[in-house]
Design a protein around this motif. Structure first.
Motif, PDB file in Angstrom:
ATOM      1  N   THR A 232       0.825  -1.208   0.000  1.00  0.00           N
ATOM      2  CA  THR A 232       0.000   0.000   0.000  1.00  0.00           C
ATOM      3  C   THR A 232       0.860   1.259   0.000  1.00  0.00           C
ATOM      4  O   THR A 232       0.402   2.310  -0.441  1.00  0.00           O
ATOM      5  N   ARG A 233       2.097   1.152   0.486  1.00  0.00           N
ATOM      6  CA  ARG A 233       2.969   2.327   0.565  1.00  0.00           C
ATOM      7  C   ARG A 233       3.870   2.464  -0.662  1.00  0.00           C
ATOM      8  O   ARG A 233       4.232   3.571  -1.049  1.00  0.00           O
ATOM      9  N   GLN A 234       4.250   1.335  -1.251  1.00  0.00           N
ATOM     10  CA  GLN A 234       5.113   1.345  -2.432  1.00  0.00           C
ATOM     11  C   GLN A 234       4.453   0.528  -3.545  1.00  0.00           C
ATOM     12  O   GLN A 234       4.998  -0.478  -4.011  1.00  0.00           O
ATOM     13  N   PRO A 235       3.263   0.941  -3.964  1.00  0.00           N
ATOM     14  CA  PRO A 235       2.507   0.125  -4.931  1.00  0.00           C
ATOM     15  C   PRO A 235       3.188   0.007  -6.286  1.00  0.00           C
ATOM     16  O   PRO A 235       2.940  -0.955  -7.017  1.00  0.00           O
ATOM     17  N   GLN A 236       4.072   0.968  -6.622  1.00  0.00           N
ATOM     18  CA  GLN A 236       4.735   0.918  -7.921  1.00  0.00           C
ATOM     19  C   GLN A 236       5.624  -0.309  -8.067  1.00  0.00           C
ATOM     20  O   GLN A 236       5.933  -0.730  -9.187  1.00  0.00           O
ATOM     21  N   SER A 244      -1.519   3.710  -9.522  1.00  0.00           N
ATOM     22  CA  SER A 244      -2.427   4.771  -9.965  1.00  0.00           C
ATOM     23  C   SER A 244      -3.663   4.876  -9.085  1.00  0.00           C
ATOM     24  O   SER A 244      -4.372   5.891  -9.140  1.00  0.00           O
ATOM     25  N   TRP A 245      -3.927   3.868  -8.278  1.00  0.00           N
ATOM     26  CA  TRP A 245      -5.131   3.856  -7.447  1.00  0.00           C
ATOM     27  C   TRP A 245      -4.890   4.439  -6.056  1.00  0.00           C
ATOM     28  O   TRP A 245      -5.840   4.811  -5.382  1.00  0.00           O
ATOM     29  N   LEU A 246      -3.658   4.480  -5.603  1.00  0.00           N
ATOM     30  CA  LEU A 246      -3.372   4.840  -4.221  1.00  0.00           C
ATOM     31  C   LEU A 246      -2.603   6.147  -4.114  1.00  0.00           C
ATOM     32  O   LEU A 246      -1.632   6.378  -4.841  1.00  0.00           O
ATOM     33  N   ASP A 247      -3.068   7.006  -3.207  1.00  0.00           N
ATOM     34  CA  ASP A 247      -2.322   8.218  -2.868  1.00  0.00           C
ATOM     35  C   ASP A 247      -1.441   7.988  -1.641  1.00  0.00           C
ATOM     36  O   ASP A 247      -0.284   8.406  -1.611  1.00  0.00           O
ATOM     37  N   LEU A 292      -6.016   5.580   1.320  1.00  0.00           N
ATOM     38  CA  LEU A 292      -6.462   6.833   0.720  1.00  0.00           C
ATOM     39  C   LEU A 292      -6.347   6.685  -0.793  1.00  0.00           C
ATOM     40  O   LEU A 292      -5.248   6.635  -1.341  1.00  0.00           O
ATOM     41  N   LEU A 293      -7.512   6.585  -1.444  1.00  0.00           N
ATOM     42  CA  LEU A 293      -7.534   6.356  -2.887  1.00  0.00           C
ATOM     43  C   LEU A 293      -7.226   7.645  -3.639  1.00  0.00           C
ATOM     44  O   LEU A 293      -7.517   8.752  -3.187  1.00  0.00           O
ATOM     45  N   SER A 294      -6.660   7.486  -4.825  1.00  0.00           N
ATOM     46  CA  SER A 294      -6.356   8.624  -5.685  1.00  0.00           C
ATOM     47  C   SER A 294      -7.626   9.119  -6.370  1.00  0.00           C
ATOM     48  O   SER A 294      -8.653   8.426  -6.421  1.00  0.00           O
ATOM     49  N   TYR A 295      -7.528  10.312  -6.918  1.00  0.00           N
ATOM     50  CA  TYR A 295      -8.660  10.859  -7.667  1.00  0.00           C
ATOM     51  C   TYR A 295      -8.968   9.977  -8.873  1.00  0.00           C
ATOM     52  O   TYR A 295     -10.134   9.784  -9.240  1.00  0.00           O
ATOM     53  N   GLN A 306     -11.873  -3.376  -3.761  1.00  0.00           N
ATOM     54  CA  GLN A 306     -11.229  -3.837  -4.991  1.00  0.00           C
ATOM     55  C   GLN A 306      -9.716  -3.682  -4.906  1.00  0.00           C
ATOM     56  O   GLN A 306      -8.968  -4.559  -5.365  1.00  0.00           O
ATOM     57  N   VAL A 307      -9.271  -2.581  -4.315  1.00  0.00           N
ATOM     58  CA  VAL A 307      -7.829  -2.357  -4.161  1.00  0.00           C
ATOM     59  C   VAL A 307      -7.227  -3.416  -3.240  1.00  0.00           C
ATOM     60  O   VAL A 307      -6.165  -3.980  -3.535  1.00  0.00           O
ATOM     61  N   ILE A 308      -7.911  -3.700  -2.137  1.00  0.00           N
ATOM     62  CA  ILE A 308      -7.400  -4.695  -1.188  1.00  0.00           C
ATOM     63  C   ILE A 308      -7.341  -6.070  -1.833  1.00  0.00           C
ATOM     64  O   ILE A 308      -6.350  -6.807  -1.682  1.00  0.00           O
ATOM     65  N   ASN A 309      -8.395  -6.446  -2.561  1.00  0.00           N
ATOM     66  CA  ASN A 309      -8.391  -7.746  -3.247  1.00  0.00           C
ATOM     67  C   ASN A 309      -7.263  -7.823  -4.270  1.00  0.00           C
ATOM     68  O   ASN A 309      -6.649  -8.893  -4.449  1.00  0.00           O
TER      69      ASN A 309
END
Length: 318
Positions: A232-236, A244-247, A292-295, A306-309
């Motif tokens: 969640t912190r280093q999704p790249q 692109s989904w996570l801020d 915290l999801l991105s715009y 969906q992000v967690i799955n």
């Protein structure tokens, strides 16, 4: 180890709270993991009934606090009252000094009231004036939010949401469950077929907490928990889509909460070790309110679940 007593309590809760097995298991998980719940769902889904039933099943007292825009922190914590007879101020404890608290529609109260509750949750105490007062050792808060109404509400900031152990989303029951609820409410109105349980003592709850902490968690699974958090912190590092989904990712509290909830679930399922399934089962409720999801994700209609799955599918299971 009072495991059989908790099984009886689980059965008791399931008999009274129909169609909400996730809620009843999460209540017991929070009780054993020594944390607090945030429950979101439409009205009438037995949220109040659930925490009252839990209180009936344990030796403790219960209080419901209806949060409103005109509520003051003193209405929650209590205040110093001047006694003319003695010429001194005496502290009059507020409703927060109970074992189980239902904070109904927490997002309807202003920030100062929310902060007073969150201090109690995080520190196990309240501060009035220059003095601090300890809360009961057994202290569990279940806060609710109504997702259908936004007018006149004060959304909880992400930093405050982080203080909740888990965040549950409830939905309406099925037609079959609705029929069972109809029959149960009729039987209760006629005072027939009462459902009872022998209350669990606070000493048994504290013993269960200790037993859950002693559940074996293998080092690869410790690493698995950390990898889920790092995703969640280093999704790249995992996928461009996830990035692109996570801020912002989750805090270290999420790591601790994942471990505590996984241990509690393993204990409730009569195992002396944690499995990957335990971690995966509690991950959505532990991580949901901390992401915290991105715009871009919001614009695409991507939900936190969906992000967690997606994270669970990307991180390798040991």
């Amino acid at each position: 180890m009072p495991l059989s007593r908790f099984h009886s309590l689980r059965t008791y809760l399931d008999q009274l709270i129909l169609g909400q097995p996730l809620l009843t298991e999460s209540l017991l998980t929070a009780l054993i993991a020594d944390g607090h719940l945030l429950v979101e769902g439409p009205p009438g889904l037995a949220k109040t009934r659930a925490v009252k039933a839990l209180c009936d099943g344990v030796q403790g007292d219960f209080h419901r606090i209806q949060f409103t825009p005109d509520l003051l922190p003193a209405d929650l914590t209590g205040t110093d009252i001047y006694r003319a007879q003695t010429g001194n101020f005496e502290f009059e404890a507020g409703p927060i000094f109970h074992n189980l608290i239902l904070a109904d529609e927490i997002n309807r109260a202003p920030a100062k009231v929310q902060s007073a509750l969150l201090e109690a949750m995080a520190e196990g105490q309240v501060t009035v004036g220059k003095s601090s007062y300890r809360l009961p050792e057994l202290f569990l808060v279940m806060a609710t939010q109504n997702p259908l109404e936004n007018e006149g509400t004060y959304p909880l900031p992400e930093a405050q949401l982080d203080r909740f152990l888990m965040h549950l989303n409830l939905d309406y029951p099925s037609a079959e469950t609705e029929l069972a609820i109809l029959r149960l409410s009729r039987n209760e109105a006629l005072h027939t077929e009462p459902v009872t349980v022998e209350p669990i003592t606070q000493e048994e709850i504290f013993a269960a907490r200790k037993a859950a902490l002693e559940i074996y968690l293998a080092q690869p699974l410790e690493r698995y928990i950390v990898e889920l958090v790092m995703a969640t912190r280093q999704p790249q590092k995992y996928s461009d889509e996830l990035a692109s989904w996570l801020d912002y990712g989750v805090s270290p509290r999420a790591t601790q909460s994942l471990e505590r909830c996984a241990r509690a679930r393993a204990w409730l399922h009569e195992r002396d070790f944690v499995t990957p399934e335990d971690i995966q089962a509690v991950a959505p409720n532990v991580l949901r309110h901390r992401l915290l999801l991105s715009y871009q994700a919001q614009a695409q209609g991507i939900s936190r679940d969906q992000v967690i799955n997606h994270i669970l599918s990307l991180v390798a299971v040991p």
